[in-house]
Design a protein around this motif. Structure first.
Motif, PDB file in Angstrom:
ATOM      1  N   LEU A   3       0.826  -1.207   0.000  1.00 35.98           N
ATOM      2  CA  LEU A   3       0.000   0.000   0.000  1.00 35.98           C
ATOM      3  C   LEU A   3       0.862   1.259   0.000  1.00 35.98           C
ATOM      4  N   HIS A   4       1.912   1.263   0.814  1.00 36.92           N
ATOM      5  CA  HIS A   4       2.819   2.411   0.857  1.00 36.92           C
ATOM      6  C   HIS A   4       3.445   2.650  -0.519  1.00 36.92           C
ATOM      7  N   GLY A   5       3.878   1.572  -1.165  1.00 40.91           N
ATOM      8  CA  GLY A   5       4.477   1.689  -2.493  1.00 40.91           C
ATOM      9  C   GLY A   5       3.513   2.269  -3.519  1.00 40.91           C
ATOM     10  N   LYS A   6       2.263   1.838  -3.459  1.00 48.15           N
ATOM     11  CA  LYS A   6       1.255   2.355  -4.392  1.00 48.15           C
ATOM     12  C   LYS A   6       0.971   3.833  -4.141  1.00 48.15           C
ATOM     13  N   ILE A   7       0.860   4.213  -2.879  1.00 42.87           N
ATOM     14  CA  ILE A   7       0.609   5.623  -2.545  1.00 42.87           C
ATOM     15  C   ILE A   7       1.785   6.480  -2.970  1.00 42.87           C
ATOM     16  N   GLU A   8       3.004   6.025  -2.677  1.00 45.61           N
ATOM     17  CA  GLU A   8       4.187   6.796  -3.050  1.00 45.61           C
ATOM     18  C   GLU A   8       4.299   6.949  -4.570  1.00 45.61           C
ATOM     19  N   HIS A  31       4.885  19.594 -10.776  1.00 47.36           N
ATOM     20  CA  HIS A  31       5.985  20.434 -10.304  1.00 47.36           C
ATOM     21  C   HIS A  31       7.368  19.984 -10.757  1.00 47.36           C
ATOM     22  N   GLY A  32       7.453  18.862 -11.443  1.00 47.53           N
ATOM     23  CA  GLY A  32       8.751  18.362 -11.881  1.00 47.53           C
ATOM     24  C   GLY A  32       9.639  17.923 -10.725  1.00 47.53           C
ATOM     25  N   LEU A  33       9.023  17.454  -9.637  1.00 44.73           N
ATOM     26  CA  LEU A  33       9.775  17.036  -8.454  1.00 44.73           C
ATOM     27  C   LEU A  33       9.543  15.558  -8.166  1.00 44.73           C
ATOM     28  N   SER A  34      10.566  14.920  -7.602  1.00 44.57           N
ATOM     29  CA  SER A  34      10.403  13.566  -7.097  1.00 44.57           C
ATOM     30  C   SER A  34       9.922  13.642  -5.649  1.00 44.57           C
ATOM     31  N   VAL A  35       9.504  12.505  -5.110  1.00 43.79           N
ATOM     32  CA  VAL A  35       9.092  12.455  -3.709  1.00 43.79           C
ATOM     33  C   VAL A  35      10.260  12.834  -2.811  1.00 43.79           C
TER      34      VAL A  35
END
Length: 103
Positions: A21-26, A37-41
């Motif tokens: 679930l965390h992987g899907k949300i991220e 915004h052209g940004l990574s997490v």
């Protein structure tokens, strides 16, 4: 507990479900940040940490503190900061009282 203990099996299954679930949300957040915004997490997380700084005593973070806050190695944090600095999204400067320190 042993490896075949039902409680341990349930914990392991719960951990796997949470991790998935965390992987899907991220991944969803990553796509939205990139598109808007052209940004990574990771980049966003670093900017979020830095946005909480304040002027005055103790209000600036050294690279080691930033690395701890974003849970990256110091070398990975330095590369990330360099990329964001090259894009004009942040600025590094020397500590006025300790020329070895970088904020």
């Amino acid at each position: 507990m042993t490896a075949t203990d039902p409680a341990l099996t349930a914990l392991a299954q719960g951990w796997c479900a949470l991790s998935l679930l965390h992987g899907k949300i991220e991944a969803h957040i990553e796509r939205a940040l990139q598109a808007e915004h052209g940004l990574s997490v990771r980049e966003y997380s670093l900017l979020d940490v830095l946005s909480r700084q304040h002027d005055g005593e103790g209000g600036h973070l050294q690279m080691k503190q930033v690395a701890e806050a974003v849970v990256l190695s110091q070398s990975a944090t330095t590369r990330l900061v360099t990329r964001l600095e090259d894009r004009g999204l942040l600025m590094r400067y020397l500590c006025p009282t300790d020329r070895r320190g970088i904020y």
